[in-house]
Design a protein around this motif. Structure first.
Motif, PDB file in Angstrom:
ATOM      1  N   MET A 154       0.840  -1.193   0.000  1.00 33.40           N
ATOM      2  CA  MET A 154       0.000   0.000   0.000  1.00 33.40           C
ATOM      3  C   MET A 154       0.878   1.248   0.000  1.00 33.40           C
ATOM      4  N   HIS A 155       0.492   2.228  -0.802  1.00 28.81           N
ATOM      5  CA  HIS A 155       1.175   3.517  -0.860  1.00 28.81           C
ATOM      6  C   HIS A 155       0.163   4.615  -0.593  1.00 28.81           C
ATOM      7  N   SER A 156       0.588   5.596   0.158  1.00 31.54           N
ATOM      8  CA  SER A 156      -0.298   6.708   0.492  1.00 31.54           C
ATOM      9  C   SER A 156      -0.614   7.524  -0.754  1.00 31.54           C
ATOM     10  N   ALA A 157      -1.740   8.202  -0.712  1.00 34.73           N
ATOM     11  CA  ALA A 157      -2.118   9.084  -1.818  1.00 34.73           C
ATOM     12  C   ALA A 157      -1.047  10.137  -2.058  1.00 34.73           C
ATOM     13  N   GLU A 158      -0.419  10.606  -0.990  1.00 33.31           N
ATOM     14  CA  GLU A 158       0.650  11.598  -1.132  1.00 33.31           C
ATOM     15  C   GLU A 158       1.812  11.027  -1.939  1.00 33.31           C
ATOM     16  N   MET A 159       2.171   9.774  -1.679  1.00 34.51           N
ATOM     17  CA  MET A 159       3.276   9.139  -2.396  1.00 34.51           C
ATOM     18  C   MET A 159       2.894   8.846  -3.852  1.00 34.51           C
ATOM     19  N   VAL A 160       1.675   8.379  -4.078  1.00 33.73           N
ATOM     20  CA  VAL A 160       1.207   8.100  -5.441  1.00 33.73           C
ATOM     21  C   VAL A 160       1.187   9.398  -6.252  1.00 33.73           C
ATOM     22  N   HIS A 161       0.696  10.469  -5.643  1.00 31.96           N
ATOM     23  CA  HIS A 161       0.641  11.796  -6.270  1.00 31.96           C
ATOM     24  C   HIS A 161       2.053  12.256  -6.640  1.00 31.96           C
ATOM     25  N   ALA A 162       2.970  12.169  -5.680  1.00 33.22           N
ATOM     26  CA  ALA A 162       4.349  12.610  -5.902  1.00 33.22           C
ATOM     27  C   ALA A 162       5.026  11.805  -7.002  1.00 33.22           C
ATOM     28  N   MET A 163       4.801  10.503  -7.036  1.00 30.84           N
ATOM     29  CA  MET A 163       5.413   9.658  -8.064  1.00 30.84           C
ATOM     30  C   MET A 163       4.853   9.994  -9.447  1.00 30.84           C
ATOM     31  N   SER A 164       3.554  10.198  -9.537  1.00 27.30           N
ATOM     32  CA  SER A 164       2.960  10.565 -10.830  1.00 27.30           C
ATOM     33  C   SER A 164       3.518  11.886 -11.333  1.00 27.30           C
ATOM     34  N   LEU A 165       3.607  12.859 -10.441  1.00 32.28           N
ATOM     35  CA  LEU A 165       4.168  14.160 -10.831  1.00 32.28           C
ATOM     36  C   LEU A 165       5.626  14.004 -11.256  1.00 32.28           C
ATOM     37  N   GLY A 166       6.366  13.162 -10.535  1.00 34.04           N
ATOM     38  CA  GLY A 166       7.759  12.891 -10.893  1.00 34.04           C
ATOM     39  C   GLY A 166       7.872  12.223 -12.258  1.00 34.04           C
ATOM     40  N   ASN A 167       6.920  11.349 -12.582  1.00 31.39           N
ATOM     41  CA  ASN A 167       6.903  10.703 -13.896  1.00 31.39           C
ATOM     42  C   ASN A 167       6.733  11.728 -15.016  1.00 31.39           C
ATOM     43  N   LEU A 168       5.976  12.775 -14.745  1.00 31.15           N
ATOM     44  CA  LEU A 168       5.643  13.764 -15.770  1.00 31.15           C
ATOM     45  C   LEU A 168       6.680  14.865 -15.923  1.00 31.15           C
ATOM     46  N   GLN A 169       7.232  15.316 -14.798  1.00 28.94           N
ATOM     47  CA  GLN A 169       8.096  16.501 -14.788  1.00 28.94           C
ATOM     48  C   GLN A 169       9.273  16.356 -15.747  1.00 28.94           C
ATOM     49  N   GLY A 170       9.372  17.330 -16.629  1.00 33.21           N
ATOM     50  CA  GLY A 170      10.523  17.387 -17.526  1.00 33.21           C
ATOM     51  C   GLY A 170      10.327  16.663 -18.829  1.00 33.21           C
ATOM     52  N   GLU A 171       9.930  15.410 -18.791  1.00 37.61           N
ATOM     53  CA  GLU A 171       9.804  14.642 -20.029  1.00 37.61           C
ATOM     54  C   GLU A 171       8.493  14.910 -20.753  1.00 37.61           C
ATOM     55  N   TYR A 172       7.392  14.985 -20.003  1.00 35.95           N
ATOM     56  CA  TYR A 172       6.078  15.167 -20.613  1.00 35.95           C
ATOM     57  C   TYR A 172       5.457  16.523 -20.306  1.00 35.95           C
ATOM     58  N   ALA A 173       5.811  17.093 -19.173  1.00 33.93           N
ATOM     59  CA  ALA A 173       5.120  18.302 -18.709  1.00 33.93           C
ATOM     60  C   ALA A 173       6.007  19.117 -17.793  1.00 33.93           C
ATOM     61  N   THR A 174       5.538  20.326 -17.539  1.00 29.29           N
ATOM     62  CA  THR A 174       6.098  21.173 -16.489  1.00 29.29           C
ATOM     63  C   THR A 174       5.119  21.103 -15.330  1.00 29.29           C
ATOM     64  N   VAL A 175       5.614  20.757 -14.157  1.00 26.58           N
ATOM     65  CA  VAL A 175       4.755  20.645 -12.980  1.00 26.58           C
ATOM     66  C   VAL A 175       5.016  21.846 -12.087  1.00 26.58           C
ATOM     67  N   ILE A 176       3.951  22.585 -11.768  1.00 27.10           N
ATOM     68  CA  ILE A 176       4.069  23.761 -10.906  1.00 27.10           C
ATOM     69  C   ILE A 176       2.881  23.823  -9.953  1.00 27.10           C
ATOM     70  N   SER A 177       2.948  24.729  -8.993  1.00 30.08           N
ATOM     71  CA  SER A 177       1.824  24.955  -8.083  1.00 30.08           C
ATOM     72  C   SER A 177       0.954  26.063  -8.650  1.00 30.08           C
TER      73      SER A 177
END
Length: 183
Positions: A154-177
């Protein structure tokens, strides 16, 4: 690095069913507030807003078309002037006219917010990036749920969220607040 005037805001799956308890614990409890701030900003500037609605194939889904969960949440009901994209799979580009509509409108930049980060947001962002759109994901205007991985951990929603954003950042998208984007 900034969002250009006329960038399209794509709000993903802001439907009533996303609040069903069977989906479990989520992260980012203020995500809807951030999405609404983005939506208000886009509407004030008269920039394109695209609402994505998931229509599930499964009667067990919170987005099954024959029940109220498929309907938009009251605060996210599209205006007549705003585009509606109805999808049958997580990726808002797959099997829809989204890409053609963006290209015909001359839109080169898309800003994504919605749910779930690890599912519809990530798959839509990957395709947008692969199609060559300048793709931005607003991290605090997305959320996801606790999730079990392939190996049963089991992974927390916070960890799943962070991993998904990490998957996207740079290669597919720019992730910002949203704070980095909104005036």
């Amino acid at each position: 690095m900034e969002v250009r005037a006329g960038a399209a805001l794509i709000l993903i799956d802001q439907q009533k069913g996303i609040h069903h308890p069977k989906l479990g614990r989520r992260n980012n409890p203020h995500a809807e507030e951030r999405m609404l701030a983005l939506l208000a900003y886009w509407r004030r500037n008269d920039w394109p807003v695209i609402h994505v609605q998931h229509l599930s194939h499964s009667p067990e889904s919170v987005f099954w078309p024959e029940q109220s969960g498929v309907e938009f949440q009251e605060a996210f009901v599209p205006r007549a002037s705003e585009m509606l994209v109805q999808k049958r799979v997580p990726d808002a580009f797959c099997g829809t006219a989204l890409e053609a509509n963006l290209r015909s409108a001359g839109i080169e930049q898309v800003v994504l917010a919605g749910v779930a980060t690890h599912n519809s947001v990530e798959s839509t962002a990957r395709t947008a990036g692969n199609f060559g759109f300048d793709t931005w994901v607003i991290e605090d205007a997305c959320y996801t749920f606790d999730k079990v991985d392939f190996f049963g951990h089991m992974h927390s929603a916070e960890m799943v969220h962070a991993m998904s954003l990490g998957n996207l950042q740079g290669e597919y998208a720019t992730v910002i607040s949203s704070q980095a984007l909104l005036p």
